[in-house]
Design an enzyme around this catalytic site. Structure first.
Site, short mmCIF file in Angstrom:
data_model
loop_
_atom_site.label_atom_id
_atom_site.label_comp_id
_atom_site.label_asym_id
_atom_site.label_seq_id
_atom_site.Cartn_x
_atom_site.Cartn_y
_atom_site.Cartn_z
CE LYS A 1 3.36 -6.29 3.92
NZ LYS A 1 2.61 -4.69 4.85
CG ASP B 1 -0.26 0.01 2.89
OD1 ASP B 1 0.74 -0.43 2.67
OD2 ASP B 1 -1.22 0.27 3.59
CB SER B 2 4.64 1.49 0.14
OG SER B 2 4.82 0.63 -1.48
CD GLU C 1 7.75 -0.66 7.51
OE1 GLU C 1 6.92 -1.38 7.44
OE2 GLU C 1 8.08 0.89 7.39
CG ASP D 1 0.23 -4.08 2.13
OD1 ASP D 1 0.35 -5.57 2.93
OD2 ASP D 1 1.07 -3.47 2.10
O1 KIV Z 1 3.70 -1.26 1.74
C1 KIV Z 1 4.62 -1.63 2.01
O2 KIV Z 1 5.00 -1.64 0.37
C2 KIV Z 1 5.27 -2.03 2.81
C3 KIV Z 1 6.49 -2.94 3.18
C4 KIV Z 1 7.02 -3.85 3.66
C5 KIV Z 1 7.60 -2.47 2.10
O3 KIV Z 1 4.18 -3.31 3.33
#
Ligand code: KIV
Length: 279
Positions: A118, A49-50, A186, A88
């Site tokens: 995730k 979700d980044s 993280e 995500d």
């Molecule tokens: O959203 C993301 O990019 C992440 C990281 C673990 C890279 O959750």
């Protein structure tokens, strides 16, 4: 013949089996061309979700929607042949109840072809993880600094320091017991990261954790120097593509203004050139 010929993408159980072995390699991806570049070198690719921050200019990840994750998940899926796809779950799409999580996670898997989702959270998400796994949704957990909780964590701070270490260990144990096949750690101290990795039976994937993790992940915009708004300490830049792109755009603008682009080789004649081999 390419090095990946005949190789098929790993499944979540294959990633789980990599615990303690050759480190697991992963990066985020949001588009088909980038997924194609990463495919051969990564064990799994995460549509993080980044994407909201690095591609859509959002301030944080809280505004990312399920539709955005599905759209980018589909784009990345088109670029992968030999790396596993993980997508995500965005903020607000799974925290309310295990049933809400299943409804949205099953949509992500059905519409993107992802092998797993995730989600962020430890002890608080254990029941949801167990519910999803029991219904056919493999889950990668994410603990430590969980960016969807920056407002309750007080910003992007290192997590698990000093008397907070036990709570982080409890999160790691809880997600492993609930059936997650791996867990992202993280921004936690390196010694704690090593302790978690030694104590739990599933692979740890570090980002700002330690080289002792079972694998590593980075946001590709960070490691390629494409996202330069800020640079977390844990990011290593392997290229400066943002600077290269800026120089290329400047060269183009200069040439257009000087009328040196397009040159003759970029333009077309009145008549078609004779075909090769024609009498
Ligand atoms: O959203 C993301 O990019 C992440 C990281 C673990 C890279 O959750």
């Amino acid at each position: 013949m390419s090095a990946t010929a005949g190789k098929s993408a790993p499944m979540p159980d294959d990633i789980r089996a990599m615990k303690g072995g050759t480190p697991i390699v992963s990066l985020t991806a949001y588009t088909t061309p980038m997924a194609q570049i990463m495919d051969e070198h990564c064990d799994f690719v995460l549509v993080g979700d980044s994407v909201g921050m690095v591609l859509h200019g959002m301030q944080n990840t809280l505004g990312v929607t399920l539709e955005m994750m599905i759209l980018h998940g589909q784009a990345v899926a088109r670029g992968l042949k030999t790396a596993m796809l993980v997508v995500d779950m965005p903020f607000g799409s799974y925290e309310e109840s295990p049933a809400q999580a299943f409804r949205n996670a099953s949509r992500v898997m059905a519409e993107t072809g992802a092998a797993a989702v995730k989600l962020e959270g430890g002890v608080a998400m254990a029941e949801t993880i167990a519910f999803l796994v029991a219904r056919g949704v493999p889950v990668m957990a994410h603990i430590g600094l969980t960016p969807q909780s920056i407002n309750t964590l007080g910003g992007y701070k290192v997590q698990g320091r000093e008397d907070k270490a036990e709570a982080l260990l409890a999160d790691a144990r809880a997600v492993a017991e609930a059936g997650a096949f791996s867990v992202v750690l993280e921004k936690i101290p390196a010694t704690l990261s090593d302790r978690v990795t030694q104590e739990i039976p599933i692979p740890t994937i570090g980002i700002g954790a330690s080289s002792g993790c079972d694998g590593q992940i980075l946001v590709h915009y960070d490691m390629l120097g494409l996202f330069t708004a800020f640079k977390p300490k844990f990011v290593k830049r392997y290229a400066n593509l943002g600077e290269d792109a800026m120089a290329a755009v400047k060269a183009y603008a200069d040439e257009v203004r000087a009328r040196s682009f397009p040159a003759e080789e970029h333009t077309f004649a009145d008549t078609a050139p004779a075909k090769k081999g024609a009498p």
